[in-house]
Design an enzyme around this catalytic site. Structure first.
Site, PDB file in Angstrom:
ATOM      1  CG  ASN A   6      61.483  47.462  68.501  1.00 43.24           C
ATOM      2  OD1 ASN A   6      61.802  46.546  69.246  1.00 43.24           O
ATOM      3  ND2 ASN A   6      61.973  48.695  68.606  1.00 43.24           N
ATOM      4  CD1 TRP A   7      56.866  42.407  68.970  1.00 45.80           C
ATOM      5  CD2 TRP A   7      57.427  40.440  69.890  1.00 45.80           C
ATOM      6  NE1 TRP A   7      56.103  41.438  68.375  1.00 45.80           N
ATOM      7  CE2 TRP A   7      56.426  40.225  68.921  1.00 45.80           C
ATOM      8  CE3 TRP A   7      57.933  39.345  70.592  1.00 45.80           C
ATOM      9  CZ2 TRP A   7      55.925  38.945  68.648  1.00 45.80           C
ATOM     10  CZ3 TRP A   7      57.437  38.069  70.319  1.00 45.80           C
ATOM     11  CH2 TRP A   7      56.442  37.879  69.356  1.00 45.80           C
ATOM     12  CE  LYS A   8      59.669  50.453  70.890  1.00 44.57           C
ATOM     13  NZ  LYS A   8      59.314  51.852  71.140  1.00 44.57           N
ATOM     14  CG  HIS A  96      64.824  52.059  68.893  1.00 42.67           C
ATOM     15  ND1 HIS A  96      64.386  52.881  69.914  1.00 42.67           N
ATOM     16  CD2 HIS A  96      63.718  51.713  68.188  1.00 42.67           C
ATOM     17  CE1 HIS A  96      63.074  53.016  69.810  1.00 42.67           C
ATOM     18  NE2 HIS A  96      62.641  52.318  68.778  1.00 42.67           N
ATOM     19  CD  GLU A  98      62.389  52.793  72.863  1.00 42.65           C
ATOM     20  OE1 GLU A  98      62.660  51.580  72.757  1.00 42.65           O
ATOM     21  OE2 GLU A  98      61.260  53.272  72.587  1.00 42.65           O
ATOM     22  CD  GLU A 168      61.444  53.790  65.128  1.00 36.91           C
ATOM     23  OE1 GLU A 168      60.488  53.031  64.964  1.00 36.91           O
ATOM     24  OE2 GLU A 168      62.211  53.712  66.107  1.00 36.91           O
ATOM     25  N   GLY A 174      55.744  55.820  71.060  1.00 40.40           N
ATOM     26  CA  GLY A 174      55.029  55.444  72.273  1.00 40.40           C
ATOM     27  C   GLY A 174      54.139  56.537  72.833  1.00 40.40           C
ATOM     28  CB  SER A 210      52.268  56.655  67.547  1.00 37.46           C
ATOM     29  OG  SER A 210      52.799  56.897  68.836  1.00 37.46           O
ATOM     30  N   GLY A 231      56.051  49.512  67.078  1.00 39.33           N
ATOM     31  CA  GLY A 231      56.315  49.109  68.456  1.00 39.33           C
ATOM     32  C   GLY A 231      55.080  48.488  69.081  1.00 39.33           C
ATOM     33  N   GLY A 232      54.370  49.280  69.873  1.00 38.99           N
ATOM     34  CA  GLY A 232      53.232  48.784  70.655  1.00 38.99           C
ATOM     35  C   GLY A 232      52.235  47.939  69.875  1.00 38.99           C
TER      36      GLY A 232
HETATM   37  P1  13P Z   1      55.544  52.681  68.968  1.00 32.12           P
HETATM   38  O1  13P Z   1      54.939  52.092  67.725  1.00 32.12           O
HETATM   39  O2  13P Z   1      55.146  51.971  70.225  1.00 32.12           O
HETATM   40  O3  13P Z   1      55.352  54.169  69.022  1.00 32.12           O
HETATM   41  O4  13P Z   1      57.132  52.439  68.872  1.00 32.12           O
HETATM   42  C1  13P Z   1      57.773  52.769  67.702  1.00 32.12           C
HETATM   43  C2  13P Z   1      59.158  52.262  67.761  1.00 32.12           C
HETATM   44  O5  13P Z   1      59.967  52.730  68.528  1.00 32.12           O
HETATM   45  C3  13P Z   1      59.512  51.134  66.882  1.00 32.12           C
HETATM   46  O6  13P Z   1      60.884  50.897  66.884  1.00 32.12           O
END
Ligand code: 13P
Length: 251
Positions: A6-8, A96, A98, A168, A174, A210, A231-232
């Protein structure tokens, strides 16, 4: 095993294509996908066409990060599931945390989006997870199973049967503070058993929060962890490749 990135809200259309190609060309991808593993990259909407075009000759698939529940119409700023499918998406992340936080998405909306996604031929990746306060209060499994029940109530079990769940924990996203393998396994097992007994469904359950090349091995060794939503670390081709490598023995 399914490894989704997930590149957000990261990458521009100018740089997304080359990052996608670097990820697809990394050495762990071929053995993983040839053995039935699935790798999906979910870029921002604007980068989906270029990423889909670059990945078309590879074994890496593309997904969206959200979609609307209607097929078309007067919904300014929104994107429909069929638009995502038309530019090459096969998956879509829904609900998600967020978006639950910033766009006030609730389980009902997420269920409707899942119906739209399935209707357009996409596989939804439906996110659930508790806050730190909820974990500390000992209500993690209640919170997560209630989210699932709310989504199933809106979507119907048949839609969720064709979906993927992603656990999640909000406090792990994050923060660098991933759930321990035991914490993840405990929730995944509870979710699987709830989905079976309450809804008669058994779907893959990804862990997200994470995930890195350092902790992927141990997370994937858990019986009920069927992959990761990253994510990251999905923005770093080398780390993402190591996560895929860690998943390979569990395909
Ligand atoms: P991180 O891997 O950056 O913690 O993000 C997880 C995430 O929200 C994937 O959708």
């Amino acid at each position: 095993m399914i490894i989704a990135g997930n590149w957000k809200m990261n990458t521009t259309p100018s740089d997304a294509g080359s990052l996608a190609l670097t990820i697809a060309a990394a050495d762990a991808v071929g053995p993983f996908t040839r053995n039935g593993g699935v790798v999906v990259i979910c870029p921002p909407y604007l980068s989906v066409p270029v990423v889909a075009a670059r990945l078309q000759p590879t074994s890496v698939l593309v997904g969206g990060q959200n979609c609307h529940w209607e097929a078309a119409g007067a919904f300014t700023g929104e994107v429909s599931a069929s638009m995502l499918a038309d530019v090459g998406c096969r998956y879509v992340i829904l609900g998600h945390s967020e978006r639950r936080r910033d766009q006030l998405e609730d389980d009902h909306m997420i269920g409707l989006k899942a119906v739209a996604a399935i209707g357009a031929g996409l596989t939804p990746i439906i996110c659930v997870g508790e806050s730190l306060a909820e974990r500390e209060a000992g209500v993690t499994v209640d919170v997560v199973t209630q989210q699932i029940d709310g989504v199933v109530a809106a979507a119907g079990a048949d839609t969720i049967r064709r979906s993927i769940l992603a656990y999640e924990p909000i406090w792990a996203i994050g923060t660098g503070l991933a759930a321990t393998p035991q914490q993840a396994q405990e929730v995944h097992a509870a979710v699987r058993s709830h989905c079976r007994s309450r809804h008669g469904i058994d779907v893959p359950i990804l862990y997200g929060g994470s995930v890195t090349d350092q902790n992927a091995d141990e997370l994937f060794a858990q019986a009920d962890v069927n992959g990761a939503l990253v994510g990251g670390a999905s923005l770093k081709a080398a780390a993402f490749n190591e996560i895929i490598r860690a998943a390979t023995p569990h395909v």
